[in-house]
Enzyme design. Sequence first.
Site, short mmCIF file in Angstrom:
data_model
loop_
_atom_site.label_atom_id
_atom_site.label_comp_id
_atom_site.label_asym_id
_atom_site.label_seq_id
_atom_site.Cartn_x
_atom_site.Cartn_y
_atom_site.Cartn_z
CG ASP A 23 -2.01 1.02 1.13
OD1 ASP A 23 -2.39 1.40 0.01
OD2 ASP A 23 -2.49 1.47 2.19
CB SER A 69 -8.88 -5.22 -2.34
OG SER A 69 -9.51 -3.99 -2.63
CG ASN A 72 -8.07 -2.09 -4.74
OD1 ASN A 72 -7.18 -2.91 -4.51
ND2 ASN A 72 -8.25 -1.03 -3.95
C1 IPE Z 1 -5.54 -2.48 0.23
O1 IPE Z 1 -5.21 -1.18 0.04
C2 IPE Z 1 -5.55 -3.21 -1.09
C3 IPE Z 1 -4.25 -3.42 -1.69
C4 IPE Z 1 -3.10 -3.01 -1.26
C5 IPE Z 1 -4.28 -4.19 -2.89
P1 IPE Z 1 -6.29 -0.03 -0.23
O2 IPE Z 1 -5.50 1.20 -0.46
O3 IPE Z 1 -7.21 -0.45 -1.31
O4 IPE Z 1 -7.08 0.02 1.13
P2 IPE Z 1 -7.80 1.23 1.85
O5 IPE Z 1 -8.74 1.83 0.86
O6 IPE Z 1 -6.72 2.17 2.27
O7 IPE Z 1 -8.46 0.61 3.04
C1 IPE Z 2 -1.72 0.06 -3.19
O1 IPE Z 2 -1.43 1.41 -3.30
C2 IPE Z 2 -1.91 -0.60 -4.52
C3 IPE Z 2 -3.27 -1.03 -4.79
C4 IPE Z 2 -4.30 -0.89 -4.02
C5 IPE Z 2 -3.50 -1.65 -6.06
P1 IPE Z 2 -2.60 2.47 -3.37
O2 IPE Z 2 -2.96 2.64 -4.82
O3 IPE Z 2 -3.70 2.10 -2.48
O4 IPE Z 2 -1.87 3.78 -2.87
P2 IPE Z 2 -2.43 4.82 -1.83
O5 IPE Z 2 -2.82 4.06 -0.60
O6 IPE Z 2 -3.60 5.48 -2.49
O7 IPE Z 2 -1.30 5.74 -1.59
MG MG Z 3 -4.04 2.45 -0.53
#
Ligand code: IPE
Ligand code: IPE
Ligand code: MG
Length: 253
Positions: A23, A69, A72
């Site tokens: 993340d 996820s 997502n």
């Molecule tokens: C969790 O991160 C999913 C992945 C890293 C694939 P998210 O960025 O989607 O989760 P939230 O929205 O911060 O809870």
């Molecule tokens: C995690 O990074 C990757 C995925 C969820 C696919 P994010 O895209 O959630 O990055 P932030 O949390 O918005 O910085």
């Molecule tokens: Mg994230």
Amino acid sequence: MNFPQPPAIDPQFIPRHIALVMDGNGRWAQERGLPRTAGHQRGEAVLMECVDACIALGHVEWLSAYAFSTENWRRSHSEVRFLMGFSRDVLRRHRDELHEKNVRVVWAGRRPRLWRSVVRELEEAEELTQDNTGVTLAMCINYGGRAELVDATRAMVKDANAGLIRPEDITEKSLSEFLYRPDMPDVDLFLRPSGERRTSNFLLWQSAYAEMVYQDTLFPDFTPQHMYDAVLEYAKRDRRFGGAVDKFAPESS
Ligand code: IPE
Ligand code: IPE
Ligand code: MG
């Protein structure tokens, strides 16, 4: 850069299964005035280093990487499209190298909605690496802990309706046979960089007794040393699984 040496840790205190929430990619990119996708791109090499760190640590059997996820899909159409194509390409780019490292690649996730080309790539990587005996890398793509339990329940009820199982025979063990990866051990270390302190629906069932380690580093800046630090932190934890030892109670008969 030479690959950093892992710390010397008694093997019994090394987590057998690490769940990694990759993340912070978007924030990393936005802080630099770049599109969010630039952060995802940076994460590709970082994931490979995480695999190398697990190999270097020894005794780590499973690394589960949360890549996309079931929630997502709520992101913009263009980010979702990017992430689908990117997942497919990352698998294609790295499967031979992972195979050479004796890594077994498996997929954990829900099939409907996931791009067919991603499923195909996952299946090819699984097939190529199925006999490998090193670290198992579980790519969690279109994965959600609740979705996994819903899918398991559906499959179980189908079997029950067909007379194959009786509700009274359902146990934790038999339920786990219906999860995406029945062979996946319980999570020992649940590791989330990026400063967020939540599970975001990752491996809910398997993490019932996981040790949570949160780090502030964004995933694109994550290094093997961060993983080693997390494992050192894990090694210090006192895992009780609900049990207790009373040092001062009189002997009970
Ligand atoms: C969790 O991160 C999913 C992945 C890293 C694939 P998210 O960025 O989607 O989760 P939230 O929205 O911060 O809870
Ligand atoms: C995690 O990074 C990757 C995925 C969820 C696919 P994010 O895209 O959630 O990055 P932030 O949390 O918005 O910085
Ligand atoms: Mg994230």
